[in-house]
Scaffold this motif. Structure first.
Motif, PDB file in Angstrom:
ATOM      1  N   LEU A  79      20.651  46.613  31.198  1.00  0.00           N
ATOM      2  CA  LEU A  79      21.971  46.976  30.659  1.00  0.00           C
ATOM      3  C   LEU A  79      22.467  48.271  31.298  1.00  0.00           C
ATOM      4  CD1 LEU A  79      24.318  46.627  28.709  1.00  0.00           C
ATOM      5  CD2 LEU A  79      22.910  47.667  26.909  1.00  0.00           C
ATOM      6  N   SER A  80      21.581  49.230  31.410  1.00  0.00           N
ATOM      7  CA  SER A  80      21.965  50.493  32.039  1.00  0.00           C
ATOM      8  C   SER A  80      22.430  50.251  33.485  1.00  0.00           C
ATOM      9  CB  SER A  80      20.777  51.465  32.004  1.00  0.00           C
ATOM     10  OG  SER A  80      21.117  52.669  32.612  1.00  0.00           O
ATOM     11  N   GLN A  81      21.648  49.446  34.214  1.00  0.00           N
ATOM     12  CA  GLN A  81      21.994  49.173  35.622  1.00  0.00           C
ATOM     13  C   GLN A  81      23.319  48.423  35.734  1.00  0.00           C
ATOM     14  OE1 GLN A  81      18.524  46.975  36.903  1.00  0.00           O
ATOM     15  NE2 GLN A  81      17.179  48.737  36.532  1.00  0.00           N
ATOM     16  N   ALA A  82      23.540  47.466  34.841  1.00  0.00           N
ATOM     17  CA  ALA A  82      24.787  46.693  34.893  1.00  0.00           C
ATOM     18  C   ALA A  82      25.987  47.609  34.640  1.00  0.00           C
ATOM     19  CB  ALA A  82      24.748  45.562  33.864  1.00  0.00           C
ATOM     20  N   LEU A  83      25.876  48.452  33.643  1.00  0.00           N
ATOM     21  CA  LEU A  83      26.996  49.353  33.338  1.00  0.00           C
ATOM     22  C   LEU A  83      27.279  50.289  34.507  1.00  0.00           C
ATOM     23  CD1 LEU A  83      26.014  50.130  29.656  1.00  0.00           C
ATOM     24  CD2 LEU A  83      28.219  49.175  30.374  1.00  0.00           C
ATOM     25  N   LEU A  84      26.214  50.824  35.096  1.00  0.00           N
ATOM     26  CA  LEU A  84      26.418  51.798  36.185  1.00  0.00           C
ATOM     27  C   LEU A  84      26.912  51.140  37.467  1.00  0.00           C
ATOM     28  CD1 LEU A  84      23.377  54.152  35.565  1.00  0.00           C
ATOM     29  CD2 LEU A  84      25.782  54.554  35.007  1.00  0.00           C
ATOM     30  N   SER A  85      26.799  49.826  37.556  1.00  0.00           N
ATOM     31  CA  SER A  85      27.311  49.139  38.748  1.00  0.00           C
ATOM     32  C   SER A  85      28.809  48.842  38.616  1.00  0.00           C
ATOM     33  CB  SER A  85      26.567  47.818  38.963  1.00  0.00           C
ATOM     34  OG  SER A  85      27.029  46.843  38.040  1.00  0.00           O
ATOM     35  N   GLY A  86      29.378  49.097  37.446  1.00  0.00           N
ATOM     36  CA  GLY A  86      30.764  48.719  37.197  1.00  0.00           C
ATOM     37  C   GLY A  86      31.746  49.857  37.373  1.00  0.00           C
ATOM     38  N   ALA A  87      32.919  49.524  37.883  1.00  0.00           N
ATOM     39  CA  ALA A  87      34.072  50.434  37.932  1.00  0.00           C
ATOM     40  C   ALA A  87      33.720  51.755  38.623  1.00  0.00           C
ATOM     41  CB  ALA A  87      34.617  50.634  36.530  1.00  0.00           C
ATOM     42  N   SER A  88      34.086  52.874  38.005  1.00  0.00           N
ATOM     43  CA  SER A  88      33.811  54.197  38.577  1.00  0.00           C
ATOM     44  C   SER A  88      33.374  55.103  37.435  1.00  0.00           C
ATOM     45  CB  SER A  88      35.087  54.758  39.208  1.00  0.00           C
ATOM     46  OG  SER A  88      36.044  54.999  38.182  1.00  0.00           O
ATOM     47  N   ALA A  89      32.862  56.282  37.794  1.00  0.00           N
ATOM     48  CA  ALA A  89      32.396  57.209  36.747  1.00  0.00           C
ATOM     49  C   ALA A  89      33.520  57.547  35.770  1.00  0.00           C
ATOM     50  CB  ALA A  89      31.852  58.474  37.400  1.00  0.00           C
ATOM     51  N   GLN A  90      34.720  57.769  36.285  1.00  0.00           N
ATOM     52  CA  GLN A  90      35.839  58.127  35.402  1.00  0.00           C
ATOM     53  C   GLN A  90      36.168  56.992  34.448  1.00  0.00           C
ATOM     54  OE1 GLN A  90      35.749  58.473  38.680  1.00  0.00           O
ATOM     55  NE2 GLN A  90      36.679  60.394  39.370  1.00  0.00           N
ATOM     56  N   LEU A  91      36.202  55.757  34.990  1.00  0.00           N
ATOM     57  CA  LEU A  91      36.505  54.606  34.121  1.00  0.00           C
ATOM     58  C   LEU A  91      35.412  54.414  33.079  1.00  0.00           C
ATOM     59  CD1 LEU A  91      37.894  52.244  36.856  1.00  0.00           C
ATOM     60  CD2 LEU A  91      39.077  52.735  34.722  1.00  0.00           C
ATOM     61  N   ARG A  92      34.156  54.589  33.479  1.00  0.00           N
ATOM     62  CA  ARG A  92      33.050  54.390  32.532  1.00  0.00           C
ATOM     63  C   ARG A  92      33.077  55.428  31.420  1.00  0.00           C
ATOM     64  NH1 ARG A  92      30.198  53.312  37.522  1.00  0.00           N
ATOM     65  NH2 ARG A  92      29.214  55.370  37.468  1.00  0.00           N
ATOM     66  N   ASN A  93      33.635  56.592  31.719  1.00  0.00           N
ATOM     67  CA  ASN A  93      33.751  57.628  30.685  1.00  0.00           C
ATOM     68  C   ASN A  93      34.772  57.245  29.614  1.00  0.00           C
ATOM     69  OD1 ASN A  93      31.867  59.291  31.806  1.00  0.00           O
ATOM     70  ND2 ASN A  93      33.339  60.555  32.925  1.00  0.00           N
ATOM     71  N   MET A  94      35.713  56.367  29.958  1.00  0.00           N
ATOM     72  CA  MET A  94      36.735  55.923  29.000  1.00  0.00           C
ATOM     73  C   MET A  94      36.377  54.571  28.379  1.00  0.00           C
ATOM     74  SD  MET A  94      39.065  58.105  28.660  1.00  0.00           S
ATOM     75  CE  MET A  94      40.256  57.127  27.734  1.00  0.00           C
ATOM     76  N   ALA A  95      35.853  53.676  29.194  1.00  0.00           N
ATOM     77  CA  ALA A  95      35.636  52.276  28.761  1.00  0.00           C
ATOM     78  C   ALA A  95      34.620  52.210  27.637  1.00  0.00           C
ATOM     79  CB  ALA A  95      35.154  51.451  29.953  1.00  0.00           C
ATOM     80  N   THR A  96      34.859  51.295  26.690  1.00  0.00           N
ATOM     81  CA  THR A  96      33.997  51.172  25.514  1.00  0.00           C
ATOM     82  C   THR A  96      33.219  49.852  25.523  1.00  0.00           C
ATOM     83  OG1 THR A  96      35.730  50.055  24.266  1.00  0.00           O
ATOM     84  CG2 THR A  96      35.666  52.486  24.126  1.00  0.00           C
ATOM     85  N   THR A  97      32.259  49.778  24.627  1.00  0.00           N
ATOM     86  CA  THR A  97      31.433  48.564  24.534  1.00  0.00           C
ATOM     87  C   THR A  97      32.298  47.337  24.228  1.00  0.00           C
ATOM     88  OG1 THR A  97      29.682  49.956  23.639  1.00  0.00           O
ATOM     89  CG2 THR A  97      29.398  47.583  23.402  1.00  0.00           C
ATOM     90  N   ALA A  98      33.128  47.430  23.179  1.00  0.00           N
ATOM     91  CA  ALA A  98      33.938  46.264  22.797  1.00  0.00           C
ATOM     92  C   ALA A  98      35.016  45.975  23.833  1.00  0.00           C
ATOM     93  CB  ALA A  98      34.562  46.479  21.424  1.00  0.00           C
ATOM     94  N   GLY A  99      35.589  47.031  24.401  1.00  0.00           N
ATOM     95  CA  GLY A  99      36.613  46.826  25.421  1.00  0.00           C
ATOM     96  C   GLY A  99      36.045  46.120  26.639  1.00  0.00           C
TER      97      GLY A  99
END
Ligand SMILES: Cc1cc2nc3c(=O)[nH]c(=O)nc-3n(C[C@H](O)[C@H](O)[C@H](O)COP(=O)(O)OP(=O)(O)OC[C@H]3O[C@@H](n4cnc5c(N)ncnc54)[C@H](O)[C@@H]3O)c2cc1C
Ligand code: SF4
Length: 333
Positions: free
Chosen positions: A97-117
């Protein structure tokens, strides 16, 4: 962008009541919950989403990650993708799960994006995002120009004659491999939905993407207790190394004993109309020697029902290699 009313929900029940005023929770919803906004506001600027009302859920008490008595993990709906990816328990017990999340979008987007979103992010099909074009998902009955059109990025599994759009999420693939459960609070109370039943195949109604009904608020996601000794990996293949969606990806959770696979949970991304769990690949692998030939056979099983479009036949072999390599890498870790 059209005008809309903006309110902040004071508690989950108020958010549910506000959401329940919509006619649908699917495409065309006139009330939308606003989380990180990285999908929703994009689509509103494109006039693909035109809600009359936005209900901000960011101040609801849904932002924590908690250990559960059974050893599992409870992840609140508004936990940011970056916080989830870097949580010590996730890094230790749920690395896929950690690897999948870190492979997505960019650091800035990940700082905003939520689990449900992230769970509810929409397809990146270019026709869906262009209101000058017909699209069955955006406007039912108008047709699917991606079939025979620009479909290099689109799905080869779970498609219908009405829609071939890919579910673009990396996180969802890991949640499928981990057998997560989605918790929903609605007008009639709370309910749980296994991740495999949360997203719908397009069939004749591609505008319906999930089981959510008006007012349904995803409150949290739970992960089962980690399987002792499991080896996990998320591998994502894409056109460039960052800030790009998957052409093919694989999330695997493997247990190996005495050189044989005793348990396998396998999901694919970038190729399915929903996060693509593969029971065929799992069945082909369990009991087999943990070696490349077995992994390749599992990959063949995973893609046996693939139906390529005019531009994406390459995804069949790409996905097979992706899964074979993910299994081999996980097994040897
Ligand atoms: C340039 C770009 C690149 C990207 N690259 C990737 C990538 O490589 N991999 C990847 O996986 N993703 C990628 N993404 C997508 C990104 O992960 C999603 O936009 C993000 O996860 C959505 O989360 P959010 O909180 O911002 O959702 P929002 O935009 O706030 O909401 C999305 C949808 O979910 C609904 N919603 C939100 N919370 C709830 C709730 N609690 N209950 C019910 N409904 C709810 C909203 O109403 C809306 O319909 C990318 C996005 C962009 C803009
Ligand atoms: S693939 Fe689906 S989202 Fe894309 S144009 Fe066809 S109907 Fe619309």
């Amino acid at each position: 962008m059209r005008t809309f009313e903006f309110t902040r929900a004071s508690d989950p029940a108020a958010a549910v009541r506000a959401g329940a005023q919509a006619k649908t929770a699917q495409q065309g919803a006139d009330v939308r919950f606003l989380a990180g906004g990285t999908t929703l506001l994009d689509l509103m600027k494109l006039n693909v989403e035109t809600p009359a009302r936005l209900v901000d859920i960011n101040r609801l008490p849904l932002g924590s990650i908690e250990a559960m008595p059974d050893g599992g993990l409870r992840v609140g709906a508004t936990v940011r993708n970056s916080d989830l990816a870097h949580h010590p328990t996730v890094e230790r017990d749920y690395p896929v799960l950690s690897q999948a999340l870190l492979s997505g979008a960019s650091a800035q987007l990940r700082n905003m994006a939520t689990t449900a979103g992230n769970l509810l992010q929409r397809t990146r099909c270019m026709y869906f995002r262009d209101t000058a074009m017909p699209c069955n998902k955006r406007e039912p009955g108008t047709g699917c120009p991606a079939i025979g059109g620009s479909n290099r990025m689109l799905a080869i599994l779970g498609t219908s004659e009405h829609c071939i759009a890919t579910n673009p999420s990396d996180m969802n693939v890991a949640l499928a491999a981990l057998e997560a459960t989605v918790h929903v609070q609605g007008l009639k109370g709370t309910r749980t939905v296994p991740i495999g039943q949360f997203h719908l195949l397009p069939g004749p109604t591609p505008e319906r993407e999930t089981v959510l009904e008006p007012g349904d608020l995803v409150s949290h996601v739970t992960l089962p207790p980690p399987v002792p000794g499991s080896k996990q990996l998320y591998l994502k293949l894409r056109d460039r190394a960052s800030y790009e969606f998957a052409l093919a990806s694989a999330g695997v959770v493997l247990t190996v004993a005495s050189g044989r696979v005793t348990r396998a949970r396998i999901a694919l991304g970038g190729v399915g109309t929903k996060p693509w769990r593969s029971p065929e690949a799992e069945a082909a692998l369990v009991g087999q020697p943990a070696e490349t030939a077995s992994f390749r056979r599992a990959a063949e099983a995973a893609l046996q029902n693939a139906r390529p479009q005019s531009e994406n036949a390459f995804k069949i072999e790409l996905a097979k290699r992706c899964l074979t390599h993910a299994l081999a890498t996980a097994a040897s870790s």
